[in-house]
Design a protein around this motif. Structure first.
Motif, PDB file in Angstrom:
ATOM      1  N   ILE A  90      -7.972   7.078   4.177  1.00  0.00           N
ATOM      2  CA  ILE A  90      -6.846   7.906   4.572  1.00  0.00           C
ATOM      3  C   ILE A  90      -7.165   9.178   3.812  1.00  0.00           C
ATOM      4  O   ILE A  90      -6.762  10.467   4.515  1.00  0.00           O
ATOM      5  CB  ILE A  90      -5.479   7.212   4.005  1.00  0.00           C
ATOM      6  CG1 ILE A  90      -5.082   6.138   4.995  1.00  0.00           C
ATOM      7  CG2 ILE A  90      -4.322   8.437   4.243  1.00  0.00           C
ATOM      8  CD1 ILE A  90      -4.336   6.633   6.489  1.00  0.00           C
ATOM      9  N   ASP A  91      -7.482   9.294   2.628  1.00  0.00           N
ATOM     10  CA  ASP A  91      -7.633  10.526   1.721  1.00  0.00           C
ATOM     11  C   ASP A  91      -8.662  11.491   2.675  1.00  0.00           C
ATOM     12  O   ASP A  91      -8.511  12.676   2.594  1.00  0.00           O
ATOM     13  CB  ASP A  91      -7.824  10.158   0.473  1.00  0.00           C
ATOM     14  CG  ASP A  91      -6.487   9.481  -0.186  1.00  0.00           C
ATOM     15  OD1 ASP A  91      -5.475  10.355  -0.193  1.00  0.00           O
ATOM     16  OD2 ASP A  91      -6.501   8.486  -0.675  1.00  0.00           O
ATOM     17  N   ARG A 112       1.354   4.260  -3.060  1.00  0.00           N
ATOM     18  CA  ARG A 112       1.029   5.693  -2.604  1.00  0.00           C
ATOM     19  C   ARG A 112       2.082   6.353  -3.012  1.00  0.00           C
ATOM     20  O   ARG A 112       1.925   7.738  -3.421  1.00  0.00           O
ATOM     21  CB  ARG A 112       0.854   5.993  -1.197  1.00  0.00           C
ATOM     22  CG  ARG A 112       0.301   7.123  -0.768  1.00  0.00           C
ATOM     23  CD  ARG A 112      -0.161   7.027   0.718  1.00  0.00           C
ATOM     24  NE  ARG A 112      -0.813   8.488   0.992  1.00  0.00           N
ATOM     25  CZ  ARG A 112      -2.224   8.719   0.585  1.00  0.00           C
ATOM     26  NH1 ARG A 112      -2.964   7.736   0.033  1.00  0.00           N
ATOM     27  NH2 ARG A 112      -2.873   9.796   0.756  1.00  0.00           N
ATOM     28  N   ALA A 168       1.078  -1.120  -0.055  1.00  0.00           N
ATOM     29  CA  ALA A 168      -0.163   0.053   0.011  1.00  0.00           C
ATOM     30  C   ALA A 168       0.948   1.145   0.006  1.00  0.00           C
ATOM     31  O   ALA A 168       0.499   2.181  -0.798  1.00  0.00           O
ATOM     32  CB  ALA A 168      -0.921   0.075   1.065  1.00  0.00           C
ATOM     33  N   LEU A 169       1.803   1.161   0.737  1.00  0.00           N
ATOM     34  CA  LEU A 169       2.819   2.511   0.677  1.00  0.00           C
ATOM     35  C   LEU A 169       3.579   2.585  -0.416  1.00  0.00           C
ATOM     36  O   LEU A 169       3.819   3.641  -0.962  1.00  0.00           O
ATOM     37  CB  LEU A 169       3.825   2.177   1.998  1.00  0.00           C
ATOM     38  CG  LEU A 169       3.179   2.568   3.341  1.00  0.00           C
ATOM     39  CD1 LEU A 169       4.455   2.080   4.496  1.00  0.00           C
ATOM     40  CD2 LEU A 169       2.859   3.965   3.331  1.00  0.00           C
ATOM     41  N   TYR A 221      -5.392   2.580   3.698  1.00  0.00           N
ATOM     42  CA  TYR A 221      -4.977   3.100   2.592  1.00  0.00           C
ATOM     43  C   TYR A 221      -5.633   2.411   1.489  1.00  0.00           C
ATOM     44  O   TYR A 221      -6.189   3.422   0.217  1.00  0.00           O
ATOM     45  CB  TYR A 221      -3.549   2.664   2.327  1.00  0.00           C
ATOM     46  CG  TYR A 221      -2.490   3.698   3.210  1.00  0.00           C
ATOM     47  CD1 TYR A 221      -2.091   4.805   2.573  1.00  0.00           C
ATOM     48  CD2 TYR A 221      -2.147   3.382   4.389  1.00  0.00           C
ATOM     49  CE1 TYR A 221      -1.240   5.931   3.218  1.00  0.00           C
ATOM     50  CE2 TYR A 221      -1.328   4.323   4.920  1.00  0.00           C
ATOM     51  CZ  TYR A 221      -1.069   5.466   4.752  1.00  0.00           C
ATOM     52  OH  TYR A 221      -0.055   6.408   5.361  1.00  0.00           O
TER      53      TYR A 221
END
Length: 467
Positions: free
Chosen positions: A357-358, A154, A150-151, A352
């Motif tokens: 998160i957004d 991103r 996920a990171l 995420y």
């Protein structure tokens, strides 16, 4: 006391944390108290050293304990006041911040306005049912794959500036991740350029590792002196340069696009590595800026950050991204044996993946912007011509400069007598910069004592004038 069990290992740090709280509260002496070492507690509680370090990091962040290089962790009793005179200034700040009844304006916790702690815990309970313990991998020393992926997604911005799960490494907290970087990059005894002011956690860690720190101050106009940077890169044996991704805190400076490009070109010209601090990269009040990492050579780039600034205290993990030195990074993370909750990491990954998160960041940025505007009005009202400042562009703090020469330590001590804690600017430098500055938090939750605290600050600045 045995903490390992069928389900306890994932959450052992919580039990260690509670044990340490009780231990600290039992302290009744009049001086500072040395706490058990990481190894002693690991043996006593039958958990890994990294689990103890994780719990200690939470306590240190809360101001309940503090570390002393080559000595260990210490705590002052709640009933005990910190020394009036000497002693380490940061130790005194931490001790004061945990005393009851203090108005703590020294912190930097954006997520205090809106955290996802409750959401994380709810997701965690759901995931425990989906992932029975016997189906979970015994050890994932670099973090669970879901969160690493996920990171990586991103941070990917193009086919040439892409990241993969194997490029991401997750540790117990930011300090633990940075300690690994010191080892992997061989920073002991080397020269590193850092922007100034700089987070005291990073400065202390570099000092403890014997790193020679060269500070590159931001100018009053919010620029980096590229001529000086070029000269330093030419004349000094610089191992790497550490800069913020988009917004530098506590100064609140957003590097102009032309400066970011110029800095990237200098790093490329001198073949120098960039260590990018992305801790506040997603907390800009306005349109996101192009991060410095998008302009530099990705083969000479390491990015580090943490989750707690945007998610809250239930996600204290630190992480880094690097395309290089994968075998050494894996070895160091394996040696550390971080025993992190795989369920908690999966819960963060779900935030995420779902876009939660957004949504959260949009709310948090708006709240921070509103709080900053309100704090600015209060500063103008109560401090008048005592200070100057640039309205912050991100995060949860103001960086104030005294308009007259003052003894800021005297200001700090005088405020303690008024039950107010602020962070003197000298904490953000290793060579005596920023003595006329201070950092104040604006995540005050409508603190009823804020106006009187700011009035006390104004009086303290007036009484501490020199000459």
């Amino acid at each position: 006391m045995i903490l390992r069990g069928e389900r306890q290992a994932d959450f052992a740090y919580q039990a260690v944390y509670r044990y340490m709280i009780n231990l600290i509260n039992e302290v009744s002496t009049d001086g500072r108290v040395k706490l058990p070492s990481l190894r002693q507690l690991a043996m006593r509680l039958n958990v890994s050293i990294s689990t103890i370090q994780y719990a200690y990091s939470l306590l240190e962040k809360e101001g309940r304990v503090y570390s002393v290089a080559k000595s260990g962790y210490y705590a002052w009793p709640i009933s005990t006041s910190p020394p009036v005179g000497g002693g380490d200034l940061l130790d005194r700040l931490y001790a004061a911040a945990r005393r009851p009844g203090m108005v703590v304006l020294s912190g930097d916790e954006p997520a205090l306005l809106a955290s996802l702690d409750a959401t994380l815990l709810r997701l965690e309970r759901e995931l425990v049912r989906q992932y029975p313990r016997h189906l979970q991998p015994w050890s994932q020393p670099c973090g669970v794959w879901e969160l690493r992926a996920a990171l990586a997604a991103r941070y990917t911005s193009s086919p040439t500036r892409c990241w993969h799960a194997d490029d991401v490494y997750i540790g117990a907290d930011l300090r633990g991740v940075l300690e690994i970087l010191v080892e992997v990059l061989g920073l002991r005894g080397t020269t590193v350029i850092v922007e100034s002011p700089c987070d005291w956690l990073i400065l202390r860690l570099f000092q403890e590792a014997g790193v020679r720190i060269i500070e590159l101050p931001w100018t009053p106009e919010g620029r980096l002196d590229r001529v000086t940077l070029d000269q330093l890169l030419h004349d000094e044996p610089v191992h790497l340069v550490m800069l913020s991704s988009a917004v530098s805190l506590p100064s609140g400076v957003v590097m102009p696009a032309s400066d970011r490009l110029g800095v990237a070109q200098l790093l490329e010209h001198h073949g120098c590595w960039l260590l990018e601090n992305d801790t506040f990269g997603e907390l800009s009040f306005n349109a996101p800026q192009t991060a410095l990492r998008e302009l530099v050579n990705p083969e000479r780039l390491i990015v580090f950050s943490a989750f707690d600034k945007i998610l809250g205290s239930e996600a204290p993990y630190g992480y880094l991204l690097s395309r290089r030195m994968s075998s050494e990074l894996q070895r160091q993370f394996l040696l550390r044996s971080f025993r992190l909750s795989s369920i908690r990491q999966r819960a963060v990954a779900r935030l995420y993946q779902s876009g939660r998160i957004d949504l959260h960041l949009r709310v948090l940025r708006q709240l921070l912007r509103e709080q900053a505007a309100e704090m600015g009005q209060r500063l103008d009202e109560h401090l008048g011509d005592h200070v100057t400042y640039r309205p912050p562009s991100a995060g949860s703090t103001f960086w104030l400069a005294s308009t007259r020469a003052v003894d800021m330590r005297q200001v700090f001590q005088r405020l303690l007598a008024e039950q107010v804690v602020m962070a003197p600017g000298e904490l953000f430098s290793v060579r005596g910069l920023h003595h006329q500055h201070l950092r104040l938090s604006h995540t005050f939750h409508g603190q009823p004592n804020l106006n009187s605290a700011l009035s006390a600050l104004g009086e303290a600045l007036r009484h501490a004038q020199m000459g």
